[in-house]
Design an enzyme around this catalytic site. Structure first.
Site, PDB file in Angstrom:
ATOM      1  N   ASP A  16       0.856  -1.188   0.000  1.00 12.67           N
ATOM      2  CA  ASP A  16       0.000   0.000   0.000  1.00 12.67           C
ATOM      3  C   ASP A  16       0.892   1.237   0.000  1.00 12.67           C
ATOM      4  O   ASP A  16       1.639   1.470   0.950  1.00 12.67           O
ATOM      5  CB  ASP A  16      -0.893  -0.026   1.254  1.00 12.67           C
ATOM      6  CG  ASP A  16      -1.765   1.219   1.373  1.00 12.67           C
ATOM      7  OD1 ASP A  16      -1.867   1.974   0.388  1.00 12.67           O
ATOM      8  OD2 ASP A  16      -2.326   1.433   2.463  1.00 12.67           O
ATOM      9  N   ASP A 111      -3.008   2.669  -5.883  1.00 18.05           N
ATOM     10  CA  ASP A 111      -1.888   2.684  -4.933  1.00 18.05           C
ATOM     11  C   ASP A 111      -1.771   1.426  -4.080  1.00 18.05           C
ATOM     12  O   ASP A 111      -1.111   1.426  -3.058  1.00 18.05           O
ATOM     13  CB  ASP A 111      -1.971   3.933  -4.043  1.00 18.05           C
ATOM     14  CG  ASP A 111      -3.099   3.834  -3.025  1.00 18.05           C
ATOM     15  OD1 ASP A 111      -4.080   3.125  -3.288  1.00 18.05           O
ATOM     16  OD2 ASP A 111      -2.982   4.473  -1.965  1.00 18.05           O
ATOM     17  N   GLU A 112      -2.388   0.340  -4.522  1.00 18.17           N
ATOM     18  CA  GLU A 112      -2.313  -0.901  -3.746  1.00 18.17           C
ATOM     19  C   GLU A 112      -2.177  -2.109  -4.663  1.00 18.17           C
ATOM     20  O   GLU A 112      -2.752  -2.125  -5.746  1.00 18.17           O
ATOM     21  CB  GLU A 112      -3.612  -1.124  -2.957  1.00 18.17           C
ATOM     22  CG  GLU A 112      -3.898  -0.127  -1.878  1.00 18.17           C
ATOM     23  CD  GLU A 112      -5.231  -0.421  -1.206  1.00 18.17           C
ATOM     24  OE1 GLU A 112      -5.376  -0.061  -0.042  1.00 18.17           O
ATOM     25  OE2 GLU A 112      -6.121  -1.003  -1.848  1.00 18.17           O
TER      26      GLU A 112
HETATM   27 MG   LIG Z   1      -2.427   4.104   0.166  1.00 13.42          MG
END
Ligand SMILES: [Mg+2]
Length: 430
Positions: A16, A111-112
């Protein structure tokens, strides 16, 4: 439910990126580093903060805050408008790094990502050095201002939970040795996928904490949740994988019928029989709490002729009426293409059958498992407010961003489907 088993050596990393949008901006602009930055869809007085930097978060700036309020709280705040192309570029570079470590990388959002290392245990005996190598590679090759939190666990859910525990730049392993300690410090709603509604339902049944959830009888949980989802919570918290590969006792369901001579004479009756078969499948999928992603229809005629149709659904299907209508519509379209006036339902028809496959649990259709519900609710609220204020062209959710020129690409929350087509399993993205 013994079809679930922990594969030996199961290992998942959840990566993350921390304050991703703001960090990308700080990566590209040296002046912004170390400063509280707030990425906003627009930077007017009532602009909404959609991504505060790590420094801004420390000063109390939160997602969804109005810019005027945020600046009051933190006068040195630097507001910036979003630059989606930049975030996509960084995302792509990060995914390329992750794919060096595993051929099973599932981007979860911009974003992961989930990195499955279960098949690589001979290469990677210890996973913490792998996580550190990923951080180092991102730092050295993508951007020295980019940080990520990584969770390591035998399944994707616990890896995600681990990645949530320390921010920024965390590294958390969740194992049988420490899971009870970790869960004992959390509330039910700290578990990704448990919103207030589900927490209330569990509390009503006497399950007050994540630790109680882990040790509760799975059948009891199924009753408390009123669905198979109860079982899934048991499985997740006991290291089984239910999120990257859904295993079901039912690989497919079929419904078929041989047709009598009298039935064949009436197209209406034949149509009704197909309708019943579809309803039968609906009843069975509802009973099993699953939706299907594919279906197969066949019709057998005298002299061995057959008509077959394979259907794939963008949105998983459970509704029998929808299935029935789809079969008919596609048969008509095909007949038109073939310039054939012959109906599907004619007196030569001797048998009909329909099967559904590729099941996914209904709860996973209804909401995104890993979504932080509070954040999502807030984003939705922000989204509609912005839409009211600026009109629908200016603001779109990721799912609405398309290649069509009139649709302005403002920002892609969550979904990275536009980047990947269908690489991400359907139920994992919007
Ligand atoms: Mg994040």
């Amino acid at each position: 439910m013994n079809e679930f088993s922990i594969p030996p050596g199961a290992a998942v990393l959840f990566v993350d990126m921390n304050s991703f949008f703001a960090s990308c901006e700080q990566q590209d602009n040296f002046y912004l580093r170390g400063r509280p930055v707030a990425v906003c869809v627009y930077t007017g007085e009532y602009g909404c903060v959609i991504a505060p930097s790590i420094e801004a978060k420390k000063r109390g700036i939160k997602l969804g805050m109005r810019l005027n309020e945020a600046v009051r709280l933190c006068p040195e705040l630097v507001p910036l408008t979003t630059t989606p192309d930049k975030y996509r570029d960084y995302h792509t570079k990060i995914m390329q790094i992750l794919r060096r470590f595993s051929d099973q990388v599932i981007p979860r959002s911009i974003d992961e990502a989930i990195v499955i290392l279960s098949n690589h245990r001979l290469i990677y005996h210890d996973l913490e050095p792998v996580a550190r190598a990923i951080k180092k590679a991102i730092h050295q090759e993508v951007g020295d201002y980019l940080q990520c939190s990584i969770g390591i666990a035998p399944n994707a859910f616990l890896a995600k939970l681990g990645s949530d525990l320390i921010k920024p730049n965390g590294l958390t392993v969740i194992s049988p040795g420490n899971i009870d300690l970790i869960l004992s410090q959390l509330e039910l709603t700290d578990l990704p996928g448990i919103g207030h509604g589900m927490a209330q339902r569990l509390q009503k049944a006497g399950i007050e904490t994540p630790l109680q959830l882990r040790y509760a009888d799975p059948e009891f949980l199924r009753a408390a949740c009123r669905s198979i989802v109860g079982w899934h919570w048991h499985l997740r918290l006991n290291f089984y994988e239910v999120d990257t590969e859904y295993t079901s006792a039912y690989k497919s369901m079929q419904a078929m019928r041989q047709l009598s001579r009298s039935q064949r004479r009436s197209p209406e009756i034949l149509q009704q029989i197909l309708f019943m078969l579809c309803q039968t499948l609906e009843r069975r999928t509802v009973q099993q709490s699953v939706f299907c992603k594919t279906a197969h229809f066949w019709a057998k005629y005298e002299e061995g002729r057959t008509y077959q149709d394979d259907m794939q659904f963008q949105t998983p299907v459970q509704d029998g009426v929808a299935l029935f209508n789809l079969v008919l519509k596609r048969a008509q379209t095909k007949a038109q293409w073939n310039h054939s006036s012959e109906s599907l339902f004619n007196s030569g028809l001797v048998a009909l059958g329909i099967g559904v496959h590729q099941f996914i649990p209904d709860q996973l259709v209804q909401y995104q498992l890993f979504e932080d519900n509070v954040r999502k609710d807030k984003l939705r609220k922000v989204y509609y407010e912005l839409r009211d204020k600026h009109g629908s062209r200016k603001v779109m959710r990721g799912a609405e961003v398309s290649e069509n020129p009139p649709l302005q690409d403002v920002i892609g929350f969550g979904s990275v489907k536009d980047l990947y087509g269908r690489i991400t399993p359907d139920w994992m993205s919007e």
